[in-house]
Design an enzyme around this catalytic site. Structure first.
Site, mmCIF file in Angstrom:
data_model
loop_
_atom_site.group_PDB
_atom_site.id
_atom_site.type_symbol
_atom_site.label_atom_id
_atom_site.label_comp_id
_atom_site.label_asym_id
_atom_site.label_seq_id
_atom_site.Cartn_x
_atom_site.Cartn_y
_atom_site.Cartn_z
ATOM 1 N N TYR A 166 0.861 -1.184 0.000
ATOM 2 C CA TYR A 166 0.000 0.000 0.000
ATOM 3 C C TYR A 166 0.894 1.229 0.000
ATOM 4 O O TYR A 166 1.889 1.287 0.721
ATOM 5 C CB TYR A 166 -0.886 0.011 1.260
ATOM 6 C CG TYR A 166 -1.724 1.263 1.387
ATOM 7 C CD1 TYR A 166 -3.048 1.280 0.957
ATOM 8 C CD2 TYR A 166 -1.191 2.445 1.915
ATOM 9 C CE1 TYR A 166 -3.811 2.437 1.047
ATOM 10 C CE2 TYR A 166 -1.947 3.594 2.002
ATOM 11 C CZ TYR A 166 -3.258 3.582 1.561
ATOM 12 O OH TYR A 166 -4.013 4.723 1.643
ATOM 13 N N GLU B 260 -3.442 7.433 -4.196
ATOM 14 C CA GLU B 260 -3.328 6.154 -3.493
ATOM 15 C C GLU B 260 -3.131 5.009 -4.481
ATOM 16 O O GLU B 260 -3.858 4.919 -5.475
ATOM 17 C CB GLU B 260 -4.603 5.903 -2.679
ATOM 18 C CG GLU B 260 -4.586 4.611 -1.876
ATOM 19 C CD GLU B 260 -5.937 4.324 -1.212
ATOM 20 O OE1 GLU B 260 -6.907 4.015 -1.932
ATOM 21 O OE2 GLU B 260 -6.011 4.424 0.020
#
Ligand code: GDP
Ligand code: MN
Length: 381
Positions: free
Chosen positions: A101, A189
């Site tokens: 992530y 993101e």
């Protein structure tokens, strides 16, 4: 402003981040053709502006062209969190060995850009925070100084290991940092930031949110706007240069200034009514704005009365009065108008309205009580 995954990936690619080849399409046949040209296996992914598409069944793998077409047929038209899927992204499926992530957000309090990284990607960050908080690495990058290898590489390496992976992550971080600052983003993101069996990092999913308050600096981003994110009235108002938000009630509101709009809505609620919208005609003075505002408000069949509340500053009362007369001439006004007018050029404004036989209040409480009563009468009749 939120944008779709396929749009976000186009920005990532422009800034140098590796993304799987893909194409956004609107029909199963096009999905089949896209799978054919990209090469199977592919992922067929719902393009909606909400998270958790995977869990909702909006992300599926297809091993053949026929399968891609079938998956697209299932996903197109499906509702995810209330939004109908109108496009799917057909993207080359990444062979995933590990999921990381990586994101950048604004840390307002620290006047910094915050980087969040984790070796436990794939699930939503809120989920990682709950289940594996110790697997989340965060660090702030002062906006005035930018990324600095000495200060930040070590931090990033706590999530991205071994060092060959950390090096790739560092390069990607630099690229998304440039995207983030150049386009004034609130979020960039990559989740999952997928690692292939060969060890390469690829952005398998991407999310980008632009700061609405900076969009004026980036007119080119307007083409990314997704109409489904806004009501038809909101799009219409935007085109007319009005700040507008649809609400559930019955009283249309035309007010100058965001603060006065809020206060007006509160007062309507206080006296038992409910606003149908937030609409700010302030910022400049122009009769046309009143006409446009009324046109947009009156398209809403729930509206049973309209309140015009002007505390003239930059907005001049005579311009508002002229706008009201223009609207009366050009639109049919099927509901009562209640007007409160004070401030700049108040006398001139009142004179224009009086000559046309229209009353205006100067006291807001009286005007709001009036419009609430008229809205209720109208509903009862
Ligand atoms: P989200 O649910 O809206 O975040 O959509 P994602 O694009 O992140 O997809 C959800 C999950 O599907 C990911 O966490 C992966 O596990 C899986 N997935 C997505 N893209 C790929 C891919 O290219 N290859 C493989 N093997 N899995 C994928
Ligand atoms: Mn994702």
């Amino acid at each position: 402003m939120k944008i779709h995954e396929y749009q976000a990936k186009a920005f990532l690619k422009e800034y140098g981040v590796p993304v799987p080849e893909g194409r956004a399409v609107a029909t199963p046949e096009e999905a089949g053709a896209a799978a054919q040209s990209i090469g199977c296996p592919v992922m067929v992914k719902a393009q909606v502006l909400v998270g958790g598409r995977g869990k909702a069944g909006g992300v599926k793998m297809a091993r053949t062209v026929e399968e891609a077409e079938a998956r697209a047929r299932e996903i197109l038209g499906m509702k995810i969190k209330g939004i109908v899927v109108q496009k799917v992204l057909v993207a080359s499926a990444v062979d995933i060995a590990a999921e990381f992530y990586l994101s950048l957000t604004v840390d307002r309090a620290a006047r910094a850009i915050q980087c969040i990284a984790s070796a436990s990607g794939g699930m939503e960050i809120e989920e990682i925070a709950k289940t594996q908080p110790d697997r989340i690495v965060t660090f702030s990058v002062p906006a005035s100084r930018g990324l600095d290898r000495k200060a930040h590489f070590q931090e990033l390496s706590r999530a991205f290991a071994p060092s060959a992976v950390a090096e790739q992550a560092w390069k990607i971080l630099g690229e998304i940092y440039r995207l983030f600052t150049e386009k004034d983003c609130l979020l960039v993101e990559i989740n999952p930031c997928a690692q292939t069996p060969a060890g390469t990092l690829v952005a398998a999913d991407a999310k980008v949110i632009f700061d609405d308050n900076a969009l004026y600096k980036h007119p080119e981003l307007e083409t990314c706007r997704s109409p489904e994110e806004y009501s038809a009235d909101e799009m219409d108002a935007r085109a007319a240069g009005l700040s507008f938000v649809s609400l559930e009630g019955t009283i249309g509101c035309i007010v100058n200034g965001a603060g006065l709009s809020m206060a007006t809505m509160d007062l309507i609620k206080h006296f038992g009514g409910s606003p149908a919208n937030f609409l700010d005609v302030g910022g400049s003075s122009n009769p046309q704005k009143v006409l446009n505002a009324l046109r947009i408000i009156l398209k809403n069949p729930r509206v049973t009365a309209v309140l015009i509340n002007i505390f003239g500053g930059i907005t001049r009362c005579d311009d508002i009065a002229r706008g009201i007369l223009m609207a009366r001439e050009k639109l049919s006004l099927p509901v009562p108008l209640v007007i409160r007018l004070i401030g700049t050029n108040e006398k001139e404004g009142r004179a224009i309205l009086a000559a046309a036989g229209i009353d205006a209040y100067d006291d807001l409480t009286t005007a709001v009580k009036g419009v609430v009563a008229r809205a209720q009468e109208k509903r009862a009749s």
